[in-house]
Design a protein around this motif. Structure first.
Motif, PDB file in Angstrom:
ATOM      1  N   ARG A 309      19.876 -23.776 -30.110  1.00 51.07           N
ATOM      2  CA  ARG A 309      19.548 -25.152 -29.737  1.00 51.07           C
ATOM      3  C   ARG A 309      19.841 -25.408 -28.253  1.00 51.07           C
ATOM      4  N   SER A 310      20.980 -24.922 -27.774  1.00 47.92           N
ATOM      5  CA  SER A 310      21.348 -25.137 -26.375  1.00 47.92           C
ATOM      6  C   SER A 310      20.343 -24.489 -25.434  1.00 47.92           C
ATOM      7  N   ALA A 311      19.867 -23.304 -25.781  1.00 44.25           N
ATOM      8  CA  ALA A 311      18.867 -22.623 -24.956  1.00 44.25           C
ATOM      9  C   ALA A 311      17.550 -23.383 -24.963  1.00 44.25           C
ATOM     10  N   ILE A 312      17.181 -23.903 -26.120  1.00 39.40           N
ATOM     11  CA  ILE A 312      15.943 -24.692 -26.228  1.00 39.40           C
ATOM     12  C   ILE A 312      16.048 -25.954 -25.379  1.00 39.40           C
ATOM     13  N   GLU A 313      17.194 -26.615 -25.446  1.00 40.30           N
ATOM     14  CA  GLU A 313      17.389 -27.856 -24.681  1.00 40.30           C
ATOM     15  C   GLU A 313      17.390 -27.599 -23.176  1.00 40.30           C
ATOM     16  N   GLU A 314      17.682 -26.370 -22.762  1.00 46.16           N
ATOM     17  CA  GLU A 314      17.615 -25.996 -21.343  1.00 46.16           C
ATOM     18  C   GLU A 314      16.195 -25.597 -20.939  1.00 46.16           C
ATOM     19  N   ASP A 315      15.253 -25.720 -21.863  1.00 53.20           N
ATOM     20  CA  ASP A 315      13.860 -25.311 -21.618  1.00 53.20           C
ATOM     21  C   ASP A 315      13.809 -23.841 -21.191  1.00 53.20           C
ATOM     22  N   ALA A 316      14.624 -23.022 -21.860  1.00 48.36           N
ATOM     23  CA  ALA A 316      14.758 -21.617 -21.479  1.00 48.36           C
ATOM     24  C   ALA A 316      14.120 -20.669 -22.478  1.00 48.36           C
ATOM     25  N   VAL A 317      13.352 -21.211 -23.437  1.00 45.21           N
ATOM     26  CA  VAL A 317      12.864 -20.392 -24.543  1.00 45.21           C
ATOM     27  C   VAL A 317      11.339 -20.371 -24.587  1.00 45.21           C
ATOM     28  N   ASP A 318      10.779 -19.169 -24.641  1.00 47.36           N
ATOM     29  CA  ASP A 318       9.332 -19.024 -24.791  1.00 47.36           C
ATOM     30  C   ASP A 318       8.899 -19.225 -26.231  1.00 47.36           C
ATOM     31  N   GLU A 319       9.665 -18.656 -27.171  1.00 54.35           N
ATOM     32  CA  GLU A 319       9.303 -18.776 -28.583  1.00 54.35           C
ATOM     33  C   GLU A 319      10.547 -18.956 -29.438  1.00 54.35           C
ATOM     34  N   VAL A 320      10.408 -19.767 -30.485  1.00 46.26           N
ATOM     35  CA  VAL A 320      11.446 -19.944 -31.491  1.00 46.26           C
ATOM     36  C   VAL A 320      10.920 -19.306 -32.769  1.00 46.26           C
ATOM     37  N   LEU A 321      11.585 -18.256 -33.226  1.00 45.50           N
ATOM     38  CA  LEU A 321      11.057 -17.450 -34.309  1.00 45.50           C
ATOM     39  C   LEU A 321      12.060 -17.279 -35.439  1.00 45.50           C
ATOM     40  N   SER A 322      11.550 -17.032 -36.618  1.00 40.66           N
ATOM     41  CA  SER A 322      12.399 -16.680 -37.748  1.00 40.66           C
ATOM     42  C   SER A 322      13.001 -15.299 -37.517  1.00 40.66           C
ATOM     43  N   LEU A 323      14.033 -14.997 -38.271  1.00 39.47           N
ATOM     44  CA  LEU A 323      14.660 -13.678 -38.159  1.00 39.47           C
ATOM     45  C   LEU A 323      13.650 -12.568 -38.453  1.00 39.47           C
ATOM     46  N   GLU A 324      12.825 -12.782 -39.428  1.00 42.95           N
ATOM     47  CA  GLU A 324      11.805 -11.786 -39.773  1.00 42.95           C
ATOM     48  C   GLU A 324      10.868 -11.523 -38.599  1.00 42.95           C
ATOM     49  N   MET A 325      10.428 -12.593 -37.950  1.00 47.01           N
ATOM     50  CA  MET A 325       9.503 -12.443 -36.829  1.00 47.01           C
ATOM     51  C   MET A 325      10.179 -11.812 -35.617  1.00 47.01           C
TER      52      MET A 325
END
Length: 335
Positions: A309-325
């Protein structure tokens, strides 16, 4: 939150009872003196969390954990001593969400240990009870096509904390028989346990998994940062140091991610997994700034969504994926 405590030590039961009694959010709902009692109580009552000692008479913690996972989805945190290292690794592979090292005496039960104990309990239970609301960036990609990332990659860095060992064992188990590039891992874990964890991961894959050593030449292997050290990369070698803790922890994910971003630039993949706190968020931001590819584990498959969540809030994430993905992505990137 109702908690079941299973421990044959009267000392440890007293310590936990006193701590829980002082916390308004916790209620000691039941106590078991062995694994058999814990399994029986869990079949009769509903709990928010189970604290399970590793070494107990009649039925030990590992056998009890197997039976508990068959009958309930309640999260289990293992309580361990120094002699339980290999058993703890097995427990994490079997579904325990975390482990807490027990104090050896009353003198060791200080403010710092108590605060850490309570934070970890709250993090696990809060994550379990959280609603299903998704962050705007988060996507359900379970059934979408698995695209090939556009970059040619030279390294992967991974950061994890609470819930990370079980997740990492699953990811490492999905690696191809031979990997073509190095994977560097920072998992928040005491120094006594990282050698056993590296050895346990090595059992899950044909790729080489080792506990990293200072000045070690970087090869296509999986490197786990040893506990109580920070790990960085420079000039084709691994560097270990004991500078002050960052975000209250050593090792820190941010130090690894920042150094790898400087070395590998847009040929780096960074993955932030389950864990409480914000370690790794600024490191992910640096990776993305330099053109690297950044992935965060989704809330649904995270034990604790704090670090992603903290990385997402920093706009630092290209993709948010499930563990499987994430496992599928890594397999294609490193193979």
């Amino acid at each position: 939150m109702d908690i079941l405590v299973a421990d044959d030590s009267a000392f440890m039961r007293r310590v936990i009872t006193n701590i829980l009694a002082a916390q308004k959010d916790f209620r000691l709902a039941a106590v078991a003196r062995n694994g058999k009692e814990a399994v029986s109580l869990a079949s009769e009552q509903e709990f928010s969390l189970i604290l399970l000692d590793v070494s107990m008479p009649v039925m030990d913690g590992l056998e009890a954990l197997i039976k508990l996972k068959e009958q309930t989805s309640v999260p289990v945190i293992m309580l361990s001593g120094d002699d339980d290292r290999k058993t703890i690794m097995e427990a994490l592979a079997l579904g325990a969400v975390d482990f807490i090292k027990k104090p050896t005496s009353l003198m060791k039960v200080g403010k710092k240990w108590t605060e850490n104990f309570c934070l970890r309990l709250k993090a696990v239970v809060s994550a379990e009870e959280s609603n299903e609301e998704q962050l705007p960036l988060q996507q359900d990609l379970h059934n979408l096509e698995d695209p090939q990332p556009h970059n040619k990659f030279s390294a992967v860095v991974i950061g994890a904390s609470t819930g990370g060992p079980g997740v990492l064992l699953k990811l490492i188990g999905q690696l191809p028989e031979r990997i073509q590039l190095p994977i560097f891992i920072v998992q928040h874990m005491p120094k006594e346990f990282t050698p056993s964890f590296a050895a346990r991961m090595n059992q899950e894959t044909n790729a080489d998994v080792v506990e990293a050593a200072d000045e070690e030449r970087i090869l296509p292997k999986v490197y786990l940062c040893p506990g109580n050290y920070h790990m960085t990369v420079s000039n084709g070698k691994i560097k270990l140091d004991q500078r002050p803790k960052l975000h209250g922890t050593r090792p820190a994910v941010d130090y690894l991610f920042r150094s790898a971003a400087a070395v590998y630039g847009n040929q780096l993949t960074a993955v932030i997994l389950t864990g409480m706190g914000k370690d790794g968020a600024l490191g992910m931001k640096e990776v993305k700034k330099r053109g690297g590819y950044t992935i965060a584990q989704d809330e649904k498959t995270s034990v604790v969504f704090g670090m992603p969540r903290s990385a997402i809030e920093e706009d630092a994430v290209d993709e948010v994926l499930s563990l499987e993905m994430i496992g599928r992505r890594l397999r294609r990137i490193v193979g």
